[in-house]
Write a protein that holds these residues in place. Sequence first.
Motif, PDB file in Angstrom:
ATOM      1  N   GLY A 145       0.589  -1.092   0.014  1.00  0.00           N
ATOM      2  CA  GLY A 145      -0.319  -0.126  -0.722  1.00  0.00           C
ATOM      3  C   GLY A 145       0.790   1.261   0.290  1.00  0.00           C
ATOM      4  N   ILE A 146       1.670   1.070   0.363  1.00  0.00           N
ATOM      5  CA  ILE A 146       3.058   2.249   0.195  1.00  0.00           C
ATOM      6  C   ILE A 146       3.322   3.226  -1.117  1.00  0.00           C
ATOM      7  N   ILE A 147       2.826   4.054  -1.175  1.00  0.00           N
ATOM      8  CA  ILE A 147       3.162   4.606  -2.699  1.00  0.00           C
ATOM      9  C   ILE A 147       4.502   5.145  -2.549  1.00  0.00           C
ATOM     10  N   TRP A 148       5.860   4.708  -3.687  1.00  0.00           N
ATOM     11  CA  TRP A 148       6.699   4.772  -3.471  1.00  0.00           C
ATOM     12  C   TRP A 148       7.589   5.847  -3.486  1.00  0.00           C
ATOM     13  N   GLU A 149       6.857   6.412  -5.325  1.00  0.00           N
ATOM     14  CA  GLU A 149       7.744   7.451  -5.516  1.00  0.00           C
ATOM     15  C   GLU A 149       6.666   8.603  -4.928  1.00  0.00           C
ATOM     16  N   SER A 150       6.937   9.154  -3.761  1.00  0.00           N
ATOM     17  CA  SER A 150       6.269  10.545  -3.156  1.00  0.00           C
ATOM     18  C   SER A 150       7.522  10.546  -2.168  1.00  0.00           C
ATOM     19  N   LEU A 151       7.257  11.653  -1.538  1.00  0.00           N
ATOM     20  CA  LEU A 151       8.338  12.334  -0.401  1.00  0.00           C
ATOM     21  C   LEU A 151       7.738  11.980   1.163  1.00  0.00           C
ATOM     22  N   SER A 152       8.398  11.711   1.911  1.00  0.00           N
ATOM     23  CA  SER A 152       7.639  11.977   3.728  1.00  0.00           C
ATOM     24  C   SER A 152       8.816  12.909   4.081  1.00  0.00           C
ATOM     25  N   VAL A 153       7.985  13.505   5.395  1.00  0.00           N
ATOM     26  CA  VAL A 153       8.277  14.346   5.957  1.00  0.00           C
ATOM     27  C   VAL A 153       8.285  14.352   7.843  1.00  0.00           C
ATOM     28  N   ASP A 154       8.807  14.385   8.440  1.00  0.00           N
ATOM     29  CA  ASP A 154       9.045  14.247  10.131  1.00  0.00           C
ATOM     30  C   ASP A 154       9.508  15.397  10.828  1.00  0.00           C
ATOM     31  N   MET A 210      14.390  22.062  17.981  1.00  0.00           N
ATOM     32  CA  MET A 210      13.697  21.506  17.492  1.00  0.00           C
ATOM     33  C   MET A 210      14.047  21.525  15.655  1.00  0.00           C
ATOM     34  N   GLU A 211      14.181  19.991  14.790  1.00  0.00           N
ATOM     35  CA  GLU A 211      14.235  19.847  13.551  1.00  0.00           C
ATOM     36  C   GLU A 211      13.559  19.389  12.372  1.00  0.00           C
ATOM     37  N   TYR A 212      13.122  19.818  11.523  1.00  0.00           N
ATOM     38  CA  TYR A 212      12.580  18.609  10.449  1.00  0.00           C
ATOM     39  C   TYR A 212      13.475  18.612   9.283  1.00  0.00           C
ATOM     40  N   ARG A 213      13.009  17.559   8.638  1.00  0.00           N
ATOM     41  CA  ARG A 213      13.295  17.263   7.116  1.00  0.00           C
ATOM     42  C   ARG A 213      12.291  16.594   6.339  1.00  0.00           C
ATOM     43  N   GLY A 214      13.003  16.009   4.748  1.00  0.00           N
ATOM     44  CA  GLY A 214      11.867  15.665   4.075  1.00  0.00           C
ATOM     45  C   GLY A 214      12.810  14.720   3.253  1.00  0.00           C
ATOM     46  N   VAL A 215      12.305  13.136   3.189  1.00  0.00           N
ATOM     47  CA  VAL A 215      13.304  12.340   2.205  1.00  0.00           C
ATOM     48  C   VAL A 215      12.809  11.826   0.889  1.00  0.00           C
ATOM     49  N   TRP A 216      13.009  11.049  -0.026  1.00  0.00           N
ATOM     50  CA  TRP A 216      12.456  10.565  -1.039  1.00  0.00           C
ATOM     51  C   TRP A 216      12.290   9.256   0.188  1.00  0.00           C
ATOM     52  N   THR A 217      10.715   8.885  -0.631  1.00  0.00           N
ATOM     53  CA  THR A 217      10.291   7.403   0.631  1.00  0.00           C
ATOM     54  C   THR A 217      11.557   6.560   0.110  1.00  0.00           C
ATOM     55  N   LYS A 218      11.240   6.085  -1.225  1.00  0.00           N
ATOM     56  CA  LYS A 218      12.045   5.256  -1.881  1.00  0.00           C
ATOM     57  C   LYS A 218      13.412   4.965  -0.707  1.00  0.00           C
ATOM     58  N   ASP A 219      14.226   5.741  -1.641  1.00  0.00           N
ATOM     59  CA  ASP A 219      15.760   5.532  -0.883  1.00  0.00           C
ATOM     60  C   ASP A 219      16.233   6.265   0.265  1.00  0.00           C
ATOM     61  N   VAL A 254      16.876   9.290   0.628  1.00  0.00           N
ATOM     62  CA  VAL A 254      17.550  10.383  -0.007  1.00  0.00           C
ATOM     63  C   VAL A 254      16.645  11.704   0.575  1.00  0.00           C
ATOM     64  N   GLU A 255      17.949  12.408   1.279  1.00  0.00           N
ATOM     65  CA  GLU A 255      17.747  13.585   1.947  1.00  0.00           C
ATOM     66  C   GLU A 255      17.187  14.681   1.065  1.00  0.00           C
ATOM     67  N   VAL A 256      15.908  15.514   0.633  1.00  0.00           N
ATOM     68  CA  VAL A 256      15.766  16.761   0.056  1.00  0.00           C
ATOM     69  C   VAL A 256      15.819  18.228   0.333  1.00  0.00           C
TER      70      VAL A 256
END
Length: 210
Positions: free
Chosen positions: A75-84, A94-103, A105-107
């Motif tokens: 159910g995961i859409i791998w071609e996506s961006l994940s943030v936390d 505090m800090e935050y970031r976004g990465v490509w879900t599949k690999d 890699v930090e965006v």
Amino acid sequence: MSKKKQKYYVVWQGAKPGVYRTWNECQLQIRGFPGARYKSFSTFEQANQAYNESSADHIGQNKKERVIKKVDISGIIWESLSVDAACSGSPGIMEYRGVWTKDRVEVFSKGPFQWGTNNVGEFLALVHGIAYLAKNGMSNVPIYSDSRTAMSWLRNKKIKTTLERRQTNEDLFVLLERAENWIRYNQWSNPIIKWETKKWGEIPADFGRK
């Protein structure tokens, strides 16, 4: 104050088996890997010897040893961006970031901010992700977040935080105001999807500090 003892981590089954010197490095190899097997050791010599032996000789002999349960990643859409976001204390650093879900890699990444909260960081990560994708012509790329609060603030285009504004976090509040104005005066079509932690494990953008 006593200095925290160095540990070494053996990964027998994971993305890249080996001996690792930090928990964060170890987590990168085992997170989301079905049936991953690993254990910590007090010295490099112990870890190196154990790595060259069967995991069965070491797993299950004390409470710190464990086998990762199989994660259902359907159910995961791998071609996506994940943030936390990550926050030490509430409020805290505090800090935050976004990465490509599949690999993973930090965006992008921002911080640390001296006096923030996790909800604030999660919201900023979401808005940053939307703005980044818009700027790069990726309006259809989904974004995953594990924060219902941040998703609610985004949906309502309104921040509801009890965080006190002070001199130490003025830069953070300036960023919050910019983010709130951005979502009020811009449109986006990226699907914003709740990351199902119980089913899929930690979100790929997780900082690994739990």
